[in-house]
Design a protein around this motif. Structure first.
Motif, PDB file in Angstrom:
ATOM      1  N   SER A  14     200.462 -65.979  68.078  1.00  0.00           N
ATOM      2  CA  SER A  14     200.902 -66.398  66.987  1.00  0.00           C
ATOM      3  C   SER A  14     201.515 -65.845  65.759  1.00  0.00           C
ATOM      4  N   VAL A  15     200.693 -64.817  65.415  1.00  0.00           N
ATOM      5  CA  VAL A  15     200.961 -63.798  64.584  1.00  0.00           C
ATOM      6  C   VAL A  15     202.197 -63.100  64.809  1.00  0.00           C
ATOM      7  N   PHE A  16     202.250 -62.511  66.121  1.00  0.00           N
ATOM      8  CA  PHE A  16     203.297 -61.834  66.636  1.00  0.00           C
ATOM      9  C   PHE A  16     204.570 -62.701  66.628  1.00  0.00           C
ATOM     10  N   ARG A  17     204.711 -63.943  66.955  1.00  0.00           N
ATOM     11  CA  ARG A  17     205.766 -64.654  67.041  1.00  0.00           C
ATOM     12  C   ARG A  17     206.091 -65.131  65.467  1.00  0.00           C
ATOM     13  N   ALA A  18     205.145 -65.214  64.744  1.00  0.00           N
ATOM     14  CA  ALA A  18     205.433 -65.587  63.205  1.00  0.00           C
ATOM     15  C   ALA A  18     205.984 -64.130  62.595  1.00  0.00           C
ATOM     16  N   MET A  19     205.713 -63.012  62.717  1.00  0.00           N
ATOM     17  CA  MET A  19     206.323 -61.905  62.308  1.00  0.00           C
ATOM     18  C   MET A  19     207.595 -61.569  62.828  1.00  0.00           C
ATOM     19  N   VAL A  47     205.573 -72.237  62.310  1.00  0.00           N
ATOM     20  CA  VAL A  47     205.151 -73.274  63.055  1.00  0.00           C
ATOM     21  C   VAL A  47     204.137 -72.823  63.949  1.00  0.00           C
ATOM     22  N   TYR A  48     204.035 -71.700  64.257  1.00  0.00           N
ATOM     23  CA  TYR A  48     203.236 -71.049  65.319  1.00  0.00           C
ATOM     24  C   TYR A  48     201.595 -71.156  64.681  1.00  0.00           C
ATOM     25  N   MET A  49     201.600 -70.683  63.276  1.00  0.00           N
ATOM     26  CA  MET A  49     200.293 -70.632  62.806  1.00  0.00           C
ATOM     27  C   MET A  49     199.828 -72.359  62.414  1.00  0.00           C
ATOM     28  N   LEU A  83     191.917 -60.306  62.372  1.00  0.00           N
ATOM     29  CA  LEU A  83     192.534 -59.919  61.149  1.00  0.00           C
ATOM     30  C   LEU A  83     191.949 -58.623  60.784  1.00  0.00           C
ATOM     31  N   VAL A  84     190.678 -58.106  60.551  1.00  0.00           N
ATOM     32  CA  VAL A  84     190.123 -56.912  60.275  1.00  0.00           C
ATOM     33  C   VAL A  84     190.518 -55.928  61.094  1.00  0.00           C
ATOM     34  N   GLN A  85     190.784 -56.050  62.553  1.00  0.00           N
ATOM     35  CA  GLN A  85     191.207 -54.913  63.581  1.00  0.00           C
ATOM     36  C   GLN A  85     192.689 -54.793  63.288  1.00  0.00           C
ATOM     37  N   GLU A  86     193.774 -55.831  62.908  1.00  0.00           N
ATOM     38  CA  GLU A  86     195.098 -55.690  62.837  1.00  0.00           C
ATOM     39  C   GLU A  86     195.143 -54.748  61.253  1.00  0.00           C
ATOM     40  N   HIS A  87     194.451 -55.141  60.279  1.00  0.00           N
ATOM     41  CA  HIS A  87     194.611 -54.398  59.092  1.00  0.00           C
ATOM     42  C   HIS A  87     194.193 -52.934  59.357  1.00  0.00           C
ATOM     43  N   ASP A  88     193.051 -52.588  59.952  1.00  0.00           N
ATOM     44  CA  ASP A  88     192.634 -51.355  60.232  1.00  0.00           C
ATOM     45  C   ASP A  88     193.716 -50.546  61.117  1.00  0.00           C
ATOM     46  N   ASP A  96     202.754 -50.771  56.634  1.00  0.00           N
ATOM     47  CA  ASP A  96     202.528 -51.836  55.744  1.00  0.00           C
ATOM     48  C   ASP A  96     201.801 -52.972  56.658  1.00  0.00           C
ATOM     49  N   TRP A  97     201.037 -53.895  55.954  1.00  0.00           N
ATOM     50  CA  TRP A  97     200.371 -54.932  56.870  1.00  0.00           C
ATOM     51  C   TRP A  97     200.605 -56.345  55.981  1.00  0.00           C
ATOM     52  N   ASP A  98     201.191 -57.272  56.699  1.00  0.00           N
ATOM     53  CA  ASP A  98     201.508 -58.449  56.347  1.00  0.00           C
ATOM     54  C   ASP A  98     200.705 -59.369  56.436  1.00  0.00           C
ATOM     55  N   GLN A  99     199.890 -60.009  55.415  1.00  0.00           N
ATOM     56  CA  GLN A  99     198.993 -60.883  55.659  1.00  0.00           C
ATOM     57  C   GLN A  99     199.415 -62.296  55.571  1.00  0.00           C
ATOM     58  N   ARG A 100     200.753 -62.627  55.566  1.00  0.00           N
ATOM     59  CA  ARG A 100     201.132 -63.973  55.258  1.00  0.00           C
ATOM     60  C   ARG A 100     200.946 -64.596  56.419  1.00  0.00           C
ATOM     61  N   PRO A 101     201.041 -64.366  57.910  1.00  0.00           N
ATOM     62  CA  PRO A 101     200.318 -65.237  58.849  1.00  0.00           C
ATOM     63  C   PRO A 101     198.846 -65.759  58.776  1.00  0.00           C
TER      64      PRO A 101
END
Length: 127
Positions: A14-19, A47-49, A83-88, A96-101
């Protein structure tokens, strides 16, 4: 476990598709402020989220009454773990990390939980 892998895969997808959808948006200033405000709530990137939030609450709603809060807690734990894994991972790459999704899924869950007759309606009141 299979459940953990399932929800983590759903969130990552879902995050991948939203990005992807966010990356294909028109540049800022190319639409009028009125159009931008109107489209903000019907943004196809989220929509995915929103769908994932609805799926989570539907699954929790179908669970046994005694396990609803536990299941919801476990799903939220899995989401935070991803979320933490993706941020790290982004931080270690210097990207840059996009936290919006992630923000959108938590907002969607809170919004759905605030409606009457939500999945944890009788359970939360008992706590």
């Amino acid at each position: 476990t299979v459940t953990k892998q399932f929800f983590k895969a759903l969130l990552r997808l879902s995050v991948f598709r939203a990005m992807q959808a966010l990356a294909t948006r028109p540049p800022a200033g190319s639409v009028s402020p009125a159009e931008a405000e109107q489209k903000q709530f019907a943004n196809p990137a989220y929509v995915y989220m929103d769908s994932l939030a609805r799926l989570v609450l539907l699954i929790v709603k179908c669970a046994e009454d005694t396990k609803k809060v536990y299941l919801f807690h476990r799903i939220l734990d899995m989401f935070v773990e991803v979320l933490v894994q993706e941020h790290d991972a982004n931080r270690s790459r210097g990207a840059d990390w996009d936290q919006r999704p992630y923000l959108r899924i938590f907002i969607s869950l809170l919004n759905l939980l605030s409606t009457p007759g939500h999945a944890l309606a009788g359970t939360i009141d008992a706590l």
